[in-house]
Structures are given as C-alpha cells and as structure tokens.
Design an enzyme around this catalytic site. Structure first.
Site, PDB file in Angstrom:
ATOM      1  N   PRO A  50       0.845  -1.279   0.022  1.00 37.98           N
ATOM      2  CA  PRO A  50       0.047  -0.053   0.145  1.00 37.98           C
ATOM      3  C   PRO A  50       0.687   1.148  -0.105  1.00 37.98           C
ATOM      4  O   PRO A  50       0.248   2.418  -0.306  1.00 37.98           O
ATOM      5  CB  PRO A  50      -0.916  -0.234   1.303  1.00 37.98           C
ATOM      6  CG  PRO A  50      -0.007  -0.872   2.009  1.00 37.98           C
ATOM      7  CD  PRO A  50       0.759  -1.957   1.491  1.00 37.98           C
ATOM      8  N   MET A  57     -10.520   4.647  -4.403  1.00 41.80           N
ATOM      9  CA  MET A  57     -10.373   5.807  -5.340  1.00 41.80           C
ATOM     10  C   MET A  57     -11.916   6.482  -5.502  1.00 41.80           C
ATOM     11  O   MET A  57     -12.456   6.883  -6.399  1.00 41.80           O
ATOM     12  CB  MET A  57      -9.989   5.257  -6.777  1.00 41.80           C
ATOM     13  CG  MET A  57      -8.605   4.792  -6.898  1.00 41.80           C
ATOM     14  SD  MET A  57      -8.370   3.884  -8.530  1.00 41.80           S
ATOM     15  CE  MET A  57      -9.135   2.354  -8.225  1.00 41.80           C
ATOM     16  N   ASP A 115       4.845   2.114 -11.147  1.00 40.43           N
ATOM     17  CA  ASP A 115       3.582   3.042 -11.112  1.00 40.43           C
ATOM     18  C   ASP A 115       4.135   3.938 -10.352  1.00 40.43           C
ATOM     19  O   ASP A 115       5.011   4.010  -9.664  1.00 40.43           O
ATOM     20  CB  ASP A 115       2.449   2.245 -10.633  1.00 40.43           C
ATOM     21  CG  ASP A 115       1.844   1.300 -11.831  1.00 40.43           C
ATOM     22  OD1 ASP A 115       2.188   1.463 -12.894  1.00 40.43           O
ATOM     23  OD2 ASP A 115       1.301   0.324 -11.276  1.00 40.43           O
ATOM     24  N   THR A 166      -2.570  -5.889  -0.475  1.00 39.84           N
ATOM     25  CA  THR A 166      -3.651  -5.029  -1.153  1.00 39.84           C
ATOM     26  C   THR A 166      -3.749  -3.821  -0.378  1.00 39.84           C
ATOM     27  O   THR A 166      -4.089  -3.743   0.883  1.00 39.84           O
ATOM     28  CB  THR A 166      -4.627  -5.944  -1.632  1.00 39.84           C
ATOM     29  OG1 THR A 166      -5.524  -4.756  -2.582  1.00 39.84           O
ATOM     30  CG2 THR A 166      -5.624  -6.329  -0.560  1.00 39.84           C
ATOM     31  N   GLY A 224       1.470  -0.646  -7.341  1.00 42.19           N
ATOM     32  CA  GLY A 224       1.113  -0.415  -6.080  1.00 42.19           C
ATOM     33  C   GLY A 224      -0.054  -1.624  -5.580  1.00 42.19           C
ATOM     34  O   GLY A 224      -0.658  -2.284  -6.509  1.00 42.19           O
ATOM     35  N   GLY A 225       0.117  -1.816  -4.235  1.00 42.97           N
ATOM     36  CA  GLY A 225      -0.970  -2.846  -3.653  1.00 42.97           C
ATOM     37  C   GLY A 225      -0.608  -4.363  -4.257  1.00 42.97           C
ATOM     38  O   GLY A 225       0.375  -4.484  -3.999  1.00 42.97           O
ATOM     39  N   ASP A 226      -1.704  -5.058  -5.052  1.00 41.34           N
ATOM     40  CA  ASP A 226      -1.431  -6.445  -5.189  1.00 41.34           C
ATOM     41  C   ASP A 226      -1.873  -6.187  -6.862  1.00 41.34           C
ATOM     42  O   ASP A 226      -2.682  -5.559  -7.452  1.00 41.34           O
ATOM     43  CB  ASP A 226      -2.458  -7.194  -4.738  1.00 41.34           C
ATOM     44  CG  ASP A 226      -2.466  -8.744  -5.163  1.00 41.34           C
ATOM     45  OD1 ASP A 226      -1.323  -9.238  -4.854  1.00 41.34           O
ATOM     46  OD2 ASP A 226      -3.296  -8.950  -6.119  1.00 41.34           O
ATOM     47  N   GLY A 237      -2.830   5.392   3.084  1.00 46.48           N
ATOM     48  CA  GLY A 237      -2.737   4.624   4.284  1.00 46.48           C
ATOM     49  C   GLY A 237      -1.322   4.178   4.229  1.00 46.48           C
ATOM     50  O   GLY A 237      -0.949   3.486   3.387  1.00 46.48           O
ATOM     51  N   LYS A 254       0.198   5.968 -13.915  1.00 48.65           N
ATOM     52  CA  LYS A 254      -0.706   6.781 -14.211  1.00 48.65           C
ATOM     53  C   LYS A 254      -1.229   7.972 -13.286  1.00 48.65           C
ATOM     54  O   LYS A 254      -1.135   7.626 -12.154  1.00 48.65           O
ATOM     55  CB  LYS A 254      -2.100   6.044 -14.537  1.00 48.65           C
ATOM     56  CG  LYS A 254      -2.068   5.056 -15.545  1.00 48.65           C
ATOM     57  CD  LYS A 254      -2.766   3.615 -15.252  1.00 48.65           C
ATOM     58  CE  LYS A 254      -2.141   2.633 -16.205  1.00 48.65           C
ATOM     59  NZ  LYS A 254      -2.663   1.316 -15.830  1.00 48.65           N
TER      60      LYS A 254
END
Lengths: 248, 248
Positions: A12, A170, A35, A118, A88-90, A199, A57
């Site tokens: 995260p 989002m 990213d 995630t 980012g995340g998973d 977070g 993005k």
C-alpha cells in the site's frame, strides 16, 4: 533465450510492506517498470545498473497506455532481461495484472505473480480498522469509486445489502455522487464511515464520520487522493484501535 | 516497562510472502505466539533464544481459547517482552486481530499491526486468477463458508448479486450445503468455479469446474482443507493464466 517477467505487488505504500519475494526479484532485476506511489526506498534494493522506467498513471492521464506497457514488458523479456513490473498494492486487485499476464502468455513469455498487501488491507490495518470483526462484520466487499459512480454497472441497493464492510477505492473524487446514490438507495445516513488518505505512508490521514457528513469532514481536513472510503460498523473502531496515535 | 505486541500477518503460506516489516519484528522477538499453517521457515528468522508458543486452532478444536490468547499476549508484554503474534494471512481479515487489539488497548499495551498478504489475494495470485479483471469482474466479496452455511446470517440471492467475484474461505466442508443454497437462490449452474487447496504452498492444488460440478471434482481430486472456493468469470481464467504449470 527469453527473460522472465515478475508482476510484483509493492503493497500500500510504506516500503516495509513489500514481501521478501518481492525484494528478492527487485534485487536481481535488469529493468523495472514502475507505477506512481511506489516508495522510492524500493529502488535501493535494485542493482545500481538497473534501468527504471516510469509507466504510472496520474488522474486518468495515462503516461503510457496499457497496451504499450504490455509491449514493453514483452520486448524487454525478449532481450533476455529479468523484468520487474512494480505495482502499488497487489497486481491482481484492480491492478490490471490479469491483462499483463494475458499479453505475456500470448507472447510465450514466462512470468511470475508476486502478490502484495492490497491497499484496502494495508490501509485499514494502519488505521486500526479490521475488515472483519466478530459481531460487526462477517464479510467485506471491495469496489472502485469509478464503478460506483457509473449507474449502468451497479445496482445500488444491492451494493449495500451485499456486504458487512464496504471499501470504495479511489472514491474521493466522486464521493458527492456516490454518497447521494447510497442515501437514495436506502443506506442509513448514520452508517459509520471513514476516509483514509495514503494509508501506511507518512502522508497517512484519517477522517471519521458517517455517510452524511464524511464528505464535508474530509474536505475540511484537506484530504486528497489517493484515498479510500470504508463504510460499515468496523469504521467506528478506528478511534479505539488506531495504534499509531498512541505510539511514543 | 511494558513490552510491545506485534500482530503480524504471515501471508497465505509460502515464506516468501511475509513482509519485510514482518521479518524485522520476528528477528527481534522475545516470544512468538503462532497459529497452524505458519511456514516453519519463518522461525529461522527469530533469535535462537526465542520462545515459541503454539496457539493454533484445528477443525474448531481450539488449542487455546481466544480469551486466553489475549491474556497471554498481555502477560508477556507486561514482563517487558517483545511479543509477536504470528497469524496466517492478514490479522484483520478473518484473523480475530481486532479482538486481540481490543484486549491490548484495554490493558494499556502498545501494539502494531503488520498487515500481510491475505489468503484470498495470495492463493488466487498463485492460481492465476485475478480478483478483478476488466470486462469480467469489477468488484469482489470475501465471506467464510461457516457464514454461508448459516441461514440466518445471509440473504442468498444478495450474496450472488452482490459481487462479481465471490471468494468463500473455509468453504470446503460445507460445500454441498453452500452450493445447494446458491443454486436454489438462482445462481446459474454454469457459473465458473475453482477450488484452491493450500494456495502458494507445496501442497497447492487447483480444481476447475462450475457451480454444479466443482464439488464432485474436488472430491475426486482429493482436495482437503485449507481450501477456498472462487466463483465468477475470473475463475475460468486459471487454466490460461496459471504461471506455475508453465515453469521450467
């Protein structure tokens, strides 16, 4: 001989939430496609010779279209490189990892998925909000704000019925619209809500409230993207279980 | 002075899916309270002097009741120890981490949540099943089989409506009952399904099918717990995207 592509979930935000396997493949990468919102510290694990390519993005303005990202991964692998695609995340949770895996499979390139923490799981942990909690939430659902502001895609009444905890990724930009629709669908105004910004990172911020007032409160608090919205009883646990506010 | 408790998600099984932060706190732990299904390799990160206490649960036969686990964490912290509570998956996703955090908060003990790769995310990644995929699944819901076999807790029609991808954890034992109820609620028999055993570990196994035949197929394949069921279009991607079967 073809190289191999690693689709890696970076977690995260905070670098410590990368997995051991993720670190291992970064260490031996020839090229990194990354990213936005990737912790700069992760690059320090890579070799000094690594080539790092930004393909992130920002606000729907795609630096590189998805099809081109796929082509780049394939090209680099065909040059025999060890390719790391850092997300980012998973990679398989709203990460378009499935599309990249498809392209690699079609091109006959070997790949590995390195799952990550995630962002709903990581951000809620850092805010002290359990996704499930005995007596309060027995299941959870994760959607995106983009989806929730698109009438055709979603039956609003069902969205609420369907889960004990609802996490909207989002969801900040479209929150006025989303909250309006949830209220019209009969979700109670007093439904507990929290908005979490960035977070797990140094920019982490949390605003508590309910479905009716969380939008105004987060505006007043200057919350900005990336942020997620948590709805449900568990959102009310944050003021008690937030473990960072009590740290020395 | 009181010690501190770390509620650590160990990930879905394979040791490489522990986070860097998780490894860091294991390395400096005085005492480890661990569940079943924790990779033995994780203990090698700990000091040779570490005290390791098994508090896992097997088939509803609790080795140690939850209240006693909480008491043990508190006692150890009051002795000034650095306490690691090592859980499968993520502590806040069906991990009862919220209850432990509550108990620690009440006792005035500092704690940190170290999130992990939750088992639905990790197991699906290793099976080549994206939780979301453009055009196929825009959201996902995670429930437990225990919940899904309890009539009072769940509106069956809504469970299906409510999600593009539905993951049922610990759904194997009650699968005949769960699948019956899903069919009665109008979920189509041809809904794509996969059952994943011990995702990410050496015992990993996957069975593909649909809502009607996945139970029989998994029985024939000798699938056993821990296993999870995935329902939805994305389950049909596994035969294409499974990246382990193509490894050299």
């Amino acid at each position: 001989m073809n190289g191999k592509v690693y689709l890696v979930g970076a977690g995260p935000g905070v670098s410590g939430l990368l997995t051991l396997r993720g670190k291992e493949v970064i260490e031996t990468a020839d090229i990194l496609f990354y990213d936005r919102l990737i912790s700069p510290r992760l690059f320090s694990y890579a070799s000094p010779q690594v080539e790092a390519v930004y393909v992130g993005k920002a606000n729907r303005k795609h630096t590189m279209p998805q099809e081109e990202i796929c082509r780049c991964l394939i090209c680099a692998a065909r040059e025999g490189k060890r390719v790391v695609r850092l997300k980012g995340g998973d990679p398989f949770v709203f990460g378009r990892g499935g599309e990249e895996a498809f392209a690699l499979r079609e091109a006959g390139i070997d790949y590995e998925i390195v799952p990550g923490v995630t962002s709903p799981v990581g951000a809620l942990a850092y805010a002290g909000i359990p996704l499930t909690h005995r007596g309060l939430a027995n299941s959870f659902t994760v959607v995106t704000g983009h989806q929730m502001s698109n009438d055709e895609l979603l039956d609003w009444q069902n969205v609420w019925n369907r889960s004990d905890t609802l996490v909207i990724l989002m969801g900040l930009e479209q929150w006025p619209e989303i909250s309006q629709r949830l209220l019209l669908a009969g979700v109670p105004v007093e439904t507990k809500a929290a908005i979490l910004q960035a977070g797990s990172t140094a920019l982490q911020k949390r605003v508590d409230g309910n479905l009716a007032n969380i939008g105004i409160r987060s505006q007043k608090a200057g919350i900005h993207s990336p942020a997620l919205v948590v709805l449900g009883e568990v959102a009310g646990l944050a003021p008690i279980l937030d473990w960072q506010s009590s740290q020395p």
